[in-house]
Design a protein around this motif. Structure first.
Motif, mmCIF file in Angstrom:
data_model
loop_
_atom_site.group_PDB
_atom_site.id
_atom_site.type_symbol
_atom_site.label_atom_id
_atom_site.label_comp_id
_atom_site.label_asym_id
_atom_site.label_seq_id
_atom_site.Cartn_x
_atom_site.Cartn_y
_atom_site.Cartn_z
ATOM 1 N N LYS A 175 0.838 -1.210 0.000
ATOM 2 C CA LYS A 175 0.000 0.000 0.000
ATOM 3 C C LYS A 175 0.873 1.260 0.000
ATOM 4 C CE LYS A 175 -3.840 1.481 2.885
ATOM 5 N NZ LYS A 175 -4.670 1.049 4.010
ATOM 6 N N LEU A 176 1.893 1.262 0.852
ATOM 7 C CA LEU A 176 2.781 2.437 0.925
ATOM 8 C C LEU A 176 3.548 2.639 -0.382
ATOM 9 C CD1 LEU A 176 4.189 2.127 4.572
ATOM 10 C CD2 LEU A 176 2.408 3.665 3.726
ATOM 11 N N ARG A 185 3.212 5.872 -3.067
ATOM 12 C CA ARG A 185 4.518 6.534 -3.231
ATOM 13 C C ARG A 185 5.017 7.115 -1.911
ATOM 14 N NH1 ARG A 185 6.184 7.940 -8.248
ATOM 15 N NH2 ARG A 185 8.163 7.639 -7.213
ATOM 16 N N LYS A 186 4.547 6.562 -0.801
ATOM 17 C CA LYS A 186 5.080 6.971 0.501
ATOM 18 C C LYS A 186 6.318 6.150 0.839
ATOM 19 C CE LYS A 186 0.818 8.737 2.573
ATOM 20 N NZ LYS A 186 1.258 10.121 2.828
ATOM 21 N N SER A 187 6.404 4.975 0.295
ATOM 22 C CA SER A 187 7.613 4.168 0.407
ATOM 23 C C SER A 187 8.273 4.186 -0.962
ATOM 24 C CB SER A 187 7.240 2.736 0.797
ATOM 25 O OG SER A 187 8.382 1.924 0.750
ATOM 26 N N GLN A 188 9.440 4.811 -1.046
ATOM 27 C CA GLN A 188 10.051 4.996 -2.368
ATOM 28 C C GLN A 188 11.265 4.113 -2.607
ATOM 29 O OE1 GLN A 188 9.990 8.438 -4.496
ATOM 30 N NE2 GLN A 188 8.688 9.608 -3.155
ATOM 31 N N MET A 189 11.792 3.525 -1.524
ATOM 32 C CA MET A 189 12.991 2.698 -1.694
ATOM 33 C C MET A 189 12.805 1.376 -0.979
ATOM 34 S SD MET A 189 15.979 5.406 -0.916
ATOM 35 C CE MET A 189 17.302 4.853 -1.921
ATOM 36 N N ARG A 239 15.154 2.271 -5.860
ATOM 37 C CA ARG A 239 13.851 2.931 -5.965
ATOM 38 C C ARG A 239 12.797 1.944 -6.451
ATOM 39 N NH1 ARG A 239 13.780 8.632 -6.757
ATOM 40 N NH2 ARG A 239 11.525 8.418 -6.975
ATOM 41 N N ILE A 270 9.527 1.091 -8.517
ATOM 42 C CA ILE A 270 8.808 1.637 -9.672
ATOM 43 C C ILE A 270 7.471 0.908 -9.742
ATOM 44 C CG2 ILE A 270 8.859 2.131 -12.155
ATOM 45 C CD1 ILE A 270 11.908 1.716 -12.033
ATOM 46 N N GLY A 325 5.278 17.464 -6.096
ATOM 47 C CA GLY A 325 6.281 16.947 -7.030
ATOM 48 C C GLY A 325 6.335 15.430 -7.131
ATOM 49 N N SER A 383 4.685 11.921 -8.593
ATOM 50 C CA SER A 383 3.774 11.415 -9.621
ATOM 51 C C SER A 383 3.189 10.078 -9.195
ATOM 52 C CB SER A 383 4.524 11.215 -10.944
ATOM 53 O OG SER A 383 5.008 12.453 -11.394
ATOM 54 N N PRO A 384 1.979 9.755 -9.669
ATOM 55 C CA PRO A 384 1.391 8.447 -9.351
ATOM 56 C C PRO A 384 2.136 7.327 -10.078
ATOM 57 C CG PRO A 384 -0.012 9.660 -10.862
ATOM 58 C CD PRO A 384 1.088 10.591 -10.476
ATOM 59 N N PRO A 385 1.842 6.073 -9.724
ATOM 60 C CA PRO A 385 2.496 4.955 -10.427
ATOM 61 C C PRO A 385 2.306 5.039 -11.940
ATOM 62 C CG PRO A 385 1.346 4.147 -8.492
ATOM 63 C CD PRO A 385 0.961 5.597 -8.630
ATOM 64 N N LYS A 386 3.304 4.537 -12.618
ATOM 65 C CA LYS A 386 3.280 4.509 -14.087
ATOM 66 C C LYS A 386 2.141 3.595 -14.553
ATOM 67 C CE LYS A 386 6.976 3.865 -17.464
ATOM 68 N NZ LYS A 386 6.981 5.273 -17.870
#
Lengths: 147, 343
Positions: A45-46, A50-54, A60, A62, A99, A101-104
């Motif tokens: 969920k995170l 995009r709250k968990s980015q790595m 990163r 994607i 700044g 963006s949502p998931p691709k």
């Protein structure tokens, strides 16, 4: 004798009125050589917010989505957030202001499989029956029945 | 370093950072309303928002303005670096009862300009100019994202809305719930060449937001700063904020309390509570109560009743009426209407 016929007919009528829900699980997939072997629903969920980015290795994430109208995307969104994609637009507007963006969005399950297989850190979802050796399953999600 | 030069900074980070190769099976076009314009696979994205408003105060001349035209430039190519800037043209076009239509009030400012470095999943280091993390409204204050044309007094009156310096921010899991944090130090006097209105002289502070559920968040703020109104005065500020939503209903509230040892300035409370209720798929009614202590007058109070029409998520039209007491200076009685779009 008549009752013997009435009960099966009632049963058939009931079943016709309530179509069976036989949703196929969604498989959350990454590249086969990805270090993780499983993922919790909360972590997923995170990642999709995009709250968990790595990840733990410092790569990163994607995250990949299907188009908002795709039934699989809608099942995934309801299972993960209890919201439909259009109900999350306000959230993404706020993230855009910051700044992020949502998931691709990918065109199809096959496109997700291709991208995930070739991109380190990419994570997506496909129907379980679509999983093949190009990817590794981290999590299976059972979609909610439709309202 | 006396000033920040976003273009040079951006060119430098693009040159230094590795570029990830992305496949091209994605179906999104280059442009999406409310999502900006992606420049191929460079990681660059252009966008922004615009808003126009008309204010008709009960006892003052009416005023119209193209109040904001903000341009975002984002760069994120999948590496650990992430650049964001917002250049704002304020009052680009204005007119009023005593003023003809023109560009006489236009002003430009870098609202935000920073470079984020992701250290790990829980920590990001931000350097540059950013919005002061005080409450919730200030962080998402853009006209298309908020429900009213006017801004609650408590979200801007007692502190600087911007800070320039270093911020550590991120999120951690506490008792199975997400806790977002930001800790910052400001040195606007040293780093910000084109200074905002009433900037911090120097400051440090922190904000935390705890997600009790997906729909209920509680926040707490602390800041220590110097503001230079007529003379430099050091303040302490503490605040609490709350946001709750259920389906399309919303309730939010913020309170701040500012203290100082300076003998001529009183300690001050300010706050608001706001509710939003849907009346159809695209129409919403908004009610707000505000209380604000003032240094030069009795405490003010305001009631606001508003209507908002949101035909698409990035587009909003608003109409509201504000009525209060001791509010003539900061938020006078009257009618306001606006249109805003995130592009």
């Amino acid at each position: 004798m008549r009752l013997r016929l009435v009960y099966p007919m009632l049963l058939i009528l009931c079943l016709a009125g309530f179509p069976a829900w036989a949703a196929e699980p969604l498989a959350v997939v990454t590249a086969p050589d990805y270090p993780l072997s499983s993922l919790s629903l909360d972590d997923l969920k995170l990642i999709y917010l995009r709250k968990s980015q790595m990840d733990a290795e410092g790569k990163r994430w994607i995250p990949l989505n299907l188009p908002a109208t795709d039934p699989l995307r809608r099942d995934f969104s309801r299972a993960l957030f209890s919201l439909l994609p259009e109900e999350q637009e306000e959230y993404w507007n706020i993230q855009y202001f910051n700044g992020i963006s949502p998931p691709k969005v990918m065109a199809s399950e096959e496109a997700i499989l291709r991208f995930v297989a070739s991109t380190n850190g990419a994570i997506g979802y496909v129907r379980k029956q679509k999983v093949d050796p190009r990817v590794k399953v981290l999590l299976l999600i059972t979609p909610f029945p439709p309202n | 370093m006396r000033a920040i030069f976003p273009a040079y900074l951006l060119a430098l980070i693009i040159a230094l950072a590795p570029t990830s190769v992305l496949a091209t099976d994605d179906v999104e076009g280059a442009y999406r309303l409310g999502g900006g314009y992606a420049l191929g696979d460079t990681g660059l994205r252009l966008g922004g928002y615009a808003s126009t408003e008309i204010d008709v105060p009960r006892t003052a001349p009416w005023h119209f303005s193209l109040s904001d035209l903000s341009l975002f430039l984002t760069w994120d190519n999948g590496s650990r670096l992430h650049f964001f800037s917002e250049l704002e043209a304020g009052d680009l076009l204005s007119a009023g009862e005593d003023e003809s239509l023109g560009v006489q009030n236009v002003h430009f400012e870098f609202e935000r300009c920073y470079l984020d470095t992701l250290v790990n999943n829980n920590l990001t280091v931000r350097v540059g100019k950013f919005l002061s993390p005080i409450g919730q409204w200030n962080i998402i204050h853009a006209a298309p994202l908020v429900w009213t044309t006017s801004r609650p007094v408590a979200t801007e009156n007692l502190f600087s809305t911007h800070a320039t310096g270093l911020m550590l921010h991120g999120s951690v899991n506490v008792a199975q719930h997400l806790l977002e944090y930001s800790v910052y130090g400001d040195a606007s006097e040293t780093f910000e060449a084109h200074r905002s209105n009433n900037p911090f002289e120097n400051a440090f502070g922190a904000h935390v937001r705890y997600y009790l559920t997906d729909s209920l968040q509680l926040g707490a703020t602390y800041a220590n700063f110097v503001l230079n109104d007529l003379q430099p005065i050091r303040y302490n500020l503490a605040g609490l904020d709350l946001a709750w939503s259920y389906q399309r209903y919303e309730l939010s509230s913020e309170i701040v309390y500012r203290t100082t040892h300076h003998t001529t300035v009183e300690n001050t409370w300010q706050g608001f509570i706001q509710g939003v209720a849907p009346i159809s798929q695209q129409w919403f009614v908004i009610g707000r109560y505000e209380y604000f202590g003032q240094t030069q007058a009795d405490a003010g109070q305001i009631g606001l009743l508003g209507l908002a029409y949101r035909p698409l998520p990035p587009v909003i039209l608003k109409l509201e009426y504000r009525l209060g007491e001791h509010n003539e200076v900061l938020a006078p009685d009257g009618l306001s209407a606006s249109f805003a779009i995130l592009f």
